[in-house]
Design a protein around this motif. Structure first.
Motif, mmCIF file in Angstrom:
data_model
loop_
_atom_site.group_PDB
_atom_site.id
_atom_site.type_symbol
_atom_site.label_atom_id
_atom_site.label_comp_id
_atom_site.label_asym_id
_atom_site.label_seq_id
_atom_site.Cartn_x
_atom_site.Cartn_y
_atom_site.Cartn_z
ATOM 1 N N ALA A 1 16.405 18.344 7.381
ATOM 2 C CA ALA A 1 17.703 18.985 7.518
ATOM 3 C C ALA A 1 18.187 19.528 6.172
ATOM 4 C CB ALA A 1 18.710 18.009 8.092
ATOM 5 N N SER A 2 17.873 18.823 5.094
ATOM 6 C CA SER A 2 18.377 19.243 3.782
ATOM 7 C C SER A 2 17.765 20.563 3.322
ATOM 8 C CB SER A 2 18.126 18.166 2.740
ATOM 9 O OG SER A 2 16.734 17.992 2.541
ATOM 10 N N PHE A 3 16.648 20.945 3.877
ATOM 11 C CA PHE A 3 16.006 22.200 3.503
ATOM 12 C C PHE A 3 16.930 23.390 3.770
ATOM 13 C CE2 PHE A 3 13.237 25.846 4.489
ATOM 14 C CZ PHE A 3 12.546 25.931 3.294
ATOM 15 N N TYR A 4 17.776 23.281 4.784
ATOM 16 C CA TYR A 4 18.661 24.376 5.170
ATOM 17 C C TYR A 4 20.059 24.253 4.572
ATOM 18 C CZ TYR A 4 14.975 25.376 8.462
ATOM 19 O OH TYR A 4 13.767 25.674 9.011
ATOM 20 N N MET A 5 20.293 23.263 3.740
ATOM 21 C CA MET A 5 21.617 23.047 3.158
ATOM 22 C C MET A 5 21.701 23.643 1.760
ATOM 23 S SD MET A 5 22.484 19.169 4.213
ATOM 24 C CE MET A 5 22.635 18.683 5.909
ATOM 25 N N GLU A 6 22.942 23.965 1.386
ATOM 26 C CA GLU A 6 23.207 24.442 0.030
ATOM 27 C C GLU A 6 24.645 24.104 -0.337
ATOM 28 O OE1 GLU A 6 24.395 29.061 0.879
ATOM 29 O OE2 GLU A 6 22.275 28.615 0.594
ATOM 30 N N GLY A 7 24.972 24.240 -1.585
ATOM 31 C CA GLY A 7 26.344 24.038 -2.041
ATOM 32 C C GLY A 7 26.888 22.653 -1.736
ATOM 33 N N ALA A 9 27.434 21.151 1.067
ATOM 34 C CA ALA A 9 26.708 20.387 2.087
ATOM 35 C C ALA A 9 25.494 19.693 1.487
ATOM 36 C CB ALA A 9 26.284 21.310 3.230
ATOM 37 N N LEU A 10 24.770 20.379 0.621
ATOM 38 C CA LEU A 10 23.594 19.775 -0.004
ATOM 39 C C LEU A 10 23.992 18.632 -0.935
ATOM 40 C CD1 LEU A 10 20.558 19.668 -0.425
ATOM 41 C CD2 LEU A 10 20.813 21.458 -2.170
ATOM 42 N N ALA A 11 25.034 18.831 -1.725
ATOM 43 C CA ALA A 11 25.503 17.770 -2.622
ATOM 44 C C ALA A 11 25.936 16.546 -1.825
ATOM 45 C CB ALA A 11 26.657 18.281 -3.490
ATOM 46 N N TRP A 12 26.651 16.765 -0.725
ATOM 47 C CA TRP A 12 27.081 15.669 0.143
ATOM 48 C C TRP A 12 25.869 14.945 0.727
ATOM 49 C CZ3 TRP A 12 26.219 15.394 5.481
ATOM 50 C CH2 TRP A 12 26.860 14.354 6.139
ATOM 51 N N PHE A 13 24.898 15.701 1.214
ATOM 52 C CA PHE A 13 23.702 15.114 1.809
ATOM 53 C C PHE A 13 22.939 14.267 0.784
ATOM 54 C CE2 PHE A 13 19.177 15.189 2.773
ATOM 55 C CZ PHE A 13 19.171 14.705 4.074
ATOM 56 N N GLN A 14 22.766 14.798 -0.412
ATOM 57 C CA GLN A 14 22.033 14.072 -1.447
ATOM 58 C C GLN A 14 22.745 12.785 -1.820
ATOM 59 O OE1 GLN A 14 21.777 17.280 -4.277
ATOM 60 N NE2 GLN A 14 19.696 17.826 -3.644
ATOM 61 N N TRP A 15 24.077 12.840 -1.926
ATOM 62 C CA TRP A 15 24.837 11.643 -2.252
ATOM 63 C C TRP A 15 24.711 10.605 -1.135
ATOM 64 C CZ3 TRP A 15 28.769 8.643 -0.387
ATOM 65 C CH2 TRP A 15 29.334 7.734 -1.275
ATOM 66 N N MET A 16 24.879 11.032 0.111
ATOM 67 C CA MET A 16 24.804 10.110 1.248
ATOM 68 C C MET A 16 23.404 9.511 1.373
ATOM 69 S SD MET A 16 27.817 9.894 2.732
ATOM 70 C CE MET A 16 27.720 9.559 4.477
ATOM 71 N N THR A 17 22.373 10.319 1.174
ATOM 72 C CA THR A 17 20.999 9.829 1.259
ATOM 73 C C THR A 17 20.710 8.844 0.132
ATOM 74 O OG1 THR A 17 20.291 11.904 2.278
ATOM 75 C CG2 THR A 17 18.570 10.530 1.345
ATOM 76 N N PHE A 28 23.479 10.296 11.105
ATOM 77 C CA PHE A 28 23.573 11.507 10.287
ATOM 78 C C PHE A 28 24.435 12.559 10.986
ATOM 79 C CE2 PHE A 28 21.806 15.837 9.772
ATOM 80 C CZ PHE A 28 22.258 16.087 8.495
ATOM 81 N N LEU A 29 24.188 12.796 12.266
ATOM 82 C CA LEU A 29 24.955 13.796 13.006
ATOM 83 C C LEU A 29 26.436 13.447 13.052
ATOM 84 C CD1 LEU A 29 22.559 14.584 15.985
ATOM 85 C CD2 LEU A 29 22.925 15.907 13.901
ATOM 86 N N GLN A 30 26.737 12.190 13.264
ATOM 87 C CA GLN A 30 28.130 11.756 13.308
ATOM 88 C C GLN A 30 28.804 11.965 11.946
ATOM 89 O OE1 GLN A 30 28.762 7.572 13.918
ATOM 90 N NE2 GLN A 30 30.868 7.870 14.594
ATOM 91 N N ALA A 31 28.123 11.590 10.879
ATOM 92 C CA ALA A 31 28.683 11.754 9.530
ATOM 93 C C ALA A 31 28.874 13.232 9.198
ATOM 94 C CB ALA A 31 27.768 11.086 8.506
ATOM 95 N N LEU A 32 27.921 14.053 9.578
ATOM 96 C CA LEU A 32 28.007 15.495 9.339
ATOM 97 C C LEU A 32 29.217 16.087 10.047
ATOM 98 C CD1 LEU A 32 26.482 17.936 8.070
ATOM 99 C CD2 LEU A 32 25.342 18.186 10.265
#
Length: 98
Positions: A1-7, A9-17, A28-32
Motif C-alpha cells: 500500500a505504501s508504494f502508492y502513498m506520498e506526502g 499519507a506516506l509519512a503517517w504510514f511510515q510512522w504507524m508501521t 490498517f484500513l480502519q486507521a486510514l
C-alpha cells in the motif's frame, strides 16, 4: 500500500508501521479511514463554493482538487464555474478572456 502513498499519507504510514500499529489489514484500513476520511460534520461542497485564491494558482488548484475529490455528483460546468470564480479578479479576467 505504501508504494502508492506520498506526502502526509506516506509519512503517517511510515510512522504507524515503525511503531507496530498495523498488524492486520482490517486494522490498517480502519486507521486510514479514521485519519484521512472527511468528518461527517464537514461539507466539502460548501467549502468548495467558498474557496478563493489567496496565494499562488498552484496552491489554489491543489486546495480545489482536494475538495473536488471529496464531492460527489457535481457536474463539470459547475466545477469549472467554482474554480474560475475563486481566482483573484485579475487572473479571473484573463481566464474569462481566453
Amino acid at each position: 500500500a505504501s508504494f502508492y502513498m506520498e506526502g502526509r499519507a506516506l509519512a503517517w504510514f511510515q510512522w504507524m508501521t515503525g511503531n507496530g500499529q498495523f498488524t492486520l489489514w482490517p486494522r490498517f484500513l480502519q486507521a486510514l479511514q479514521t485519519h484521512f476520511a472527511p468528518s461527517q460534520y464537514e461539507d466539502p461542497t460548501g467549502m468548495l463554493f467558498k474557496l478563493t485564491q489567496k496565494r499562488s494558482v498552484a496552491r489554489y488548484l491543489a486546495e480545489f482538487e482536494n475538495l473536488v475529490n471529496r464531492t460527489i455528483g457535481l457536474p463539470s460546468p459547475f466545477l469549472l464555474s467554482f474554480f474560475v470564480s475563486g481566482l483573484t479578479p485579475k487572473i479571473r479576467r484573463e481566464v474569462q478572456a481566453h
